[in-house]
Each structure stands twice: as C-alpha cells, then as structure tokens.
Design a protein around this motif. Structure first.
Motif, PDB file in Angstrom:
ATOM      1  N   GLN A 131       1.140  -1.216  -0.356  1.00 27.14           N
ATOM      2  CA  GLN A 131       0.012   0.023  -0.088  1.00 27.14           C
ATOM      3  C   GLN A 131       1.074   1.677   0.281  1.00 27.14           C
ATOM      4  O   GLN A 131       0.565   2.272  -0.140  1.00 27.14           O
ATOM      5  CB  GLN A 131      -0.827  -0.183   1.515  1.00 27.14           C
ATOM      6  CG  GLN A 131      -2.311  -0.921   0.890  1.00 27.14           C
ATOM      7  CD  GLN A 131      -3.122  -0.958  -0.025  1.00 27.14           C
ATOM      8  OE1 GLN A 131      -3.559   0.130  -0.502  1.00 27.14           O
ATOM      9  NE2 GLN A 131      -2.934  -2.169  -1.340  1.00 27.14           N
ATOM     10  N   GLY A 132       2.439   1.452   0.263  1.00 27.79           N
ATOM     11  CA  GLY A 132       2.570   2.270   0.898  1.00 27.79           C
ATOM     12  C   GLY A 132       3.057   3.142   2.068  1.00 27.79           C
ATOM     13  O   GLY A 132       2.160   2.933   2.750  1.00 27.79           O
ATOM     14  N   THR A 133       4.036   3.453   1.976  1.00 26.60           N
ATOM     15  CA  THR A 133       4.388   4.496   2.911  1.00 26.60           C
ATOM     16  C   THR A 133       5.046   5.815   2.368  1.00 26.60           C
ATOM     17  O   THR A 133       6.186   5.739   1.703  1.00 26.60           O
ATOM     18  CB  THR A 133       5.379   3.414   3.782  1.00 26.60           C
ATOM     19  OG1 THR A 133       5.084   4.237   5.080  1.00 26.60           O
ATOM     20  CG2 THR A 133       7.263   3.093   2.946  1.00 26.60           C
ATOM     21  N   GLN A 134       4.603   7.060   3.069  1.00 24.49           N
ATOM     22  CA  GLN A 134       4.840   7.834   2.739  1.00 24.49           C
ATOM     23  C   GLN A 134       6.226   7.927   3.570  1.00 24.49           C
ATOM     24  O   GLN A 134       6.807   7.835   4.967  1.00 24.49           O
ATOM     25  CB  GLN A 134       4.263   9.566   3.354  1.00 24.49           C
ATOM     26  CG  GLN A 134       4.171  10.544   2.894  1.00 24.49           C
ATOM     27  CD  GLN A 134       4.405  10.922   1.459  1.00 24.49           C
ATOM     28  OE1 GLN A 134       3.204  10.335   0.740  1.00 24.49           O
ATOM     29  NE2 GLN A 134       5.111  11.812   1.245  1.00 24.49           N
ATOM     30  N   VAL A 135       7.023   9.035   2.715  1.00 28.23           N
ATOM     31  CA  VAL A 135       9.087   9.860   3.212  1.00 28.23           C
ATOM     32  C   VAL A 135       8.418  10.534   2.791  1.00 28.23           C
ATOM     33  O   VAL A 135       8.035  11.191   1.859  1.00 28.23           O
ATOM     34  CB  VAL A 135      10.140   8.663   2.480  1.00 28.23           C
ATOM     35  CG1 VAL A 135      11.243   9.754   2.864  1.00 28.23           C
ATOM     36  CG2 VAL A 135      10.073   7.248   2.990  1.00 28.23           C
ATOM     37  N   THR A 136       8.633  11.686   3.728  1.00 30.42           N
ATOM     38  CA  THR A 136       8.663  13.250   3.951  1.00 30.42           C
ATOM     39  C   THR A 136      10.335  13.459   4.260  1.00 30.42           C
ATOM     40  O   THR A 136      10.346  13.523   4.962  1.00 30.42           O
ATOM     41  CB  THR A 136       7.509  13.410   4.322  1.00 30.42           C
ATOM     42  OG1 THR A 136       6.557  13.109   3.623  1.00 30.42           O
ATOM     43  CG2 THR A 136       8.038  15.862   3.998  1.00 30.42           C
ATOM     44  N   VAL A 137      10.754  14.729   3.269  1.00 30.41           N
ATOM     45  CA  VAL A 137      12.248  14.947   3.315  1.00 30.41           C
ATOM     46  C   VAL A 137      12.045  16.139   3.876  1.00 30.41           C
ATOM     47  O   VAL A 137      11.667  17.469   3.015  1.00 30.41           O
ATOM     48  CB  VAL A 137      12.931  14.285   2.370  1.00 30.41           C
ATOM     49  CG1 VAL A 137      14.692  15.319   3.696  1.00 30.41           C
ATOM     50  CG2 VAL A 137      13.162  13.052   2.437  1.00 30.41           C
ATOM     51  N   SER A 138      12.285  17.239   4.783  1.00 32.82           N
ATOM     52  CA  SER A 138      11.978  18.606   4.430  1.00 32.82           C
ATOM     53  C   SER A 138      13.557  19.211   5.206  1.00 32.82           C
ATOM     54  O   SER A 138      14.581  18.218   5.480  1.00 32.82           O
ATOM     55  CB  SER A 138      11.599  18.972   6.186  1.00 32.82           C
ATOM     56  OG  SER A 138      12.358  18.591   6.896  1.00 32.82           O
ATOM     57  N   SER A 139      13.975  20.442   4.298  1.00 35.29           N
ATOM     58  CA  SER A 139      14.965  21.295   3.436  1.00 35.29           C
ATOM     59  C   SER A 139      14.889  22.349   4.473  1.00 35.29           C
ATOM     60  O   SER A 139      14.292  22.264   5.695  1.00 35.29           O
ATOM     61  CB  SER A 139      14.833  21.862   2.489  1.00 35.29           C
ATOM     62  OG  SER A 139      13.468  21.994   2.042  1.00 35.29           O
TER      63      SER A 139
END
Length: 122
Positions: A114-122
């Motif tokens: 189903q997917g997993t969210q990866v969020t990278v903040s700059s």
C-alpha cells in the motif's frame, strides 16, 4: 496471493536517514525478486532498487546508488531499504513489490504493498 506491508516511513530532515521495511505473507514461496519503487505527487512511479531471491542480483536507480541499500531476510520474509543522505527530491510514497524476474519495470511486478510516505524537509 501475496500480501506486502511497508513500514518505516516518516518525516526526516535533509541529510537524515530512514529504513523502510516490507513484510511479505501468503504464498511467499513464489516470490523471486523484491523491488522498491516510489511515486512523488504529479509524477510517475519510478524504480528505486530490486534484490533477487538469493540476493545475488541487486540493482539501483542512478539516484539511489551510493545512498540507498536494499537487503532482505528470507527467514523473516522481509525486504529492507536503508536510505541515507536524504534530500527533498526523495519525498514520495515508497512501495515494495514482488515478481518472479529481476526487473526495473513496474508493470512486471504483480504484487504491491500500500506504500509508506517519506517526507524530507529541507
């Protein structure tokens, strides 16, 4: 049928690391290659890495080479994606998938998580 469940996504600062996991259940004996793909908003799903059943064939997308490492533990029916030196361009939903041939082509994978969210903040 094979069920795949990803975990390990989240929010991380640029330069940080995450380790994604994908646990497989069901008819796992049919799994040959496990792959990771990702899809950013407004973009097509793209290949990240794959690892063959016995880990004797591994491939990475160019952007993943030197930063990401794919591995698997067949005793646990689990595949991992260690991601280091993350940057904002790595922000996406990450999917694991299974197929019977080593391939970078998404349509050749027939089981998907189903997917997993990866969020990278700059």
């Amino acid at each position: 049928q094979v069920q795949l469940v990803e975990s390990g996504g989240g929010l991380v600062q640029a330069g940080g690391s995450l380790r994604l996991s994908c646990a497989a259940s069901g008819r796992t004996f049919t799994i040959y290659t496990m792959g990771w793909f990702r899809q950013a908003p407004g973009k097509e799903r793209e290949f990240v890495a794959y690892i063959s059943r016995n880990a004797n064939r591994i491939a990475y997308a160019d952007y993943a080479k030197g930063r990401f490492t794919i591995s698997r533990d067949n005793a646990k029916n689990t595949v991992y994606l260690q991601m280091n030196s993350l940057n904002a361009e790595d922000t996406a939903v990450y999917y694991c998938a299974a197929t019977n041939i080593p391939t970078m082509t998404p349509r050749e994978y027939f089981y998907w998580g189903q997917g997993t969210q990866v969020t990278v903040s700059s």
